[in-house]
Design an enzyme around this catalytic site. Sequence first.
Site, short mmCIF file in Angstrom:
data_model
loop_
_atom_site.label_atom_id
_atom_site.label_comp_id
_atom_site.label_asym_id
_atom_site.label_seq_id
_atom_site.Cartn_x
_atom_site.Cartn_y
_atom_site.Cartn_z
CE LYS A 114 29.20 -41.28 28.66
NZ LYS A 114 29.28 -39.88 28.12
CE LYS A 126 34.05 -38.74 23.40
NZ LYS A 126 32.84 -38.68 24.30
N GLY A 165 28.87 -35.89 18.29
CA GLY A 165 29.77 -34.75 18.79
C GLY A 165 30.23 -34.99 20.02
CG ASP A 166 33.05 -35.05 23.51
OD1 ASP A 166 32.16 -35.69 24.48
OD2 ASP A 166 33.92 -34.27 24.08
CG ASN A 241 24.54 -29.52 23.37
OD1 ASN A 241 23.61 -28.83 23.34
ND2 ASN A 241 24.71 -30.84 23.45
#
Length: 451
Positions: A114, A126, A165-166, A241
Amino acid sequence: MTIAEKEIKKFENHNCAENAVFYQAMEEVIYSIAPLLESDEKYSRHAILERLVVPDRIIKFKVTWLDDENKVQVNTGFRVQFNNALGPYKGGLRFHPSVNEGVLKFLGFEQILKNSLTGLSIGGAKGGSDFDPKGKSDFEIMKFCTAFMTELHKYIGPRIDVPAGDIGVGEREIGYLFGEYKKLTSSYEGALTGKPFFFGGSLMRPQATGYGAVYFTESMLEIEAKEPLSGKICTVSGAGNVALHAIEKLQQIGAIVVSCSDSHGTIYDPRGVDLELLKDIKEKRRASLEEYCSAHNEATYTSVLEYPEGGHAVWEIPCYAAFPCATQNELTELDAQTLITNGCVSVTEGANMPTTREATALLLSHKICFAPAKAANAGGVAVSEFEMSQNASMSKWSFEKVDAKLKETMQMICKRVALTAKDYGVEGNYVDGANIAGFKKVADAMIAEGI
Ligand code: GLU
């Protein structure tokens, strides 16, 4: 045996229960890039796949914190630093009870490709924890974030690894994490993105993933000579989100969004969802979606308990374009079949890998325009990189500037993916196009940088 089957055989030892989603993501990439591997033997000669599927390092640590009753709580924290061939490790943190090493390896692996597709200088990573933010007080969230950073700060930095964030990690959590990082390192620097605007965040970071997914879809529909989204019925899953901002952008461009969902159930509002109310329920009060129906009695709420065999109420709603924005593997083969039967033209992955492999294959075989996550939801990490640039130069960009650059980036990714698919004989297949284009850039950098 095809080249893809031969390559996959090498990684059979990765195929265990904890690695299931990681293996799924890896298998998809290997099948996609087979034409590239066939056209150039240098990738096999330099053992790129063998090197790419193993993270540079996995940091695993204990997080102990005190809850509001002063009881000691213990969680596990992780950071998977996967690949930094193109730039510092970059990727979000997920706080959710389902988090384990396998889930983070899947997300980190996807993040490499990505981030490569954005064309920006960022590697893939991650992290996160099995901590469940649901039902925790603000103070407990702060104590957990502080404890998490006590360990994590040793491994991150603006030129080393920049978390964001995630799921379960938004501006509030990033604020607490940043505060602790600052305290421990005595430095005020961009070691995290997704910060609130007034202390170092970028305008539009919260909107970026959702808006970006819509920009990508507009571009894809144009390239594929399909009708634009304006005036069309769209379905969105999720209420986090990504989902809320995808809904916002879709409404701004005149689409009619009739659904959203959380882990308990689905809202269907045929007149178009009331975004302000959704934001109030989900962002401000962190409450259940069921409340939506007390304000809008023409809307219906379907509990997930009504689907004990799987399947999802969102995908039963006839739509022109679908936007799965909740979580991995939420859209199954059964759902894909329902979407096809109901005349759906386009599916965009706002979440990371929300479509199962079987569902993706079915959608592609029916020539549905399918925008895979690593291309369609790259807007979030792209604006994170813009935040890194602003932090490094101590500057602030206007909303218009960030939005224009985000749109340009999403259009560029979409064109590049479409052209790559065409070049490798799989025109219209954005999954293969994204995997080949993303992989090629990282692989070429790895070769050039030596072992
Ligand atoms: N978690 C987001 C993603 O899946 C954003 C990562 C970032 O901004 O670093 O791409």
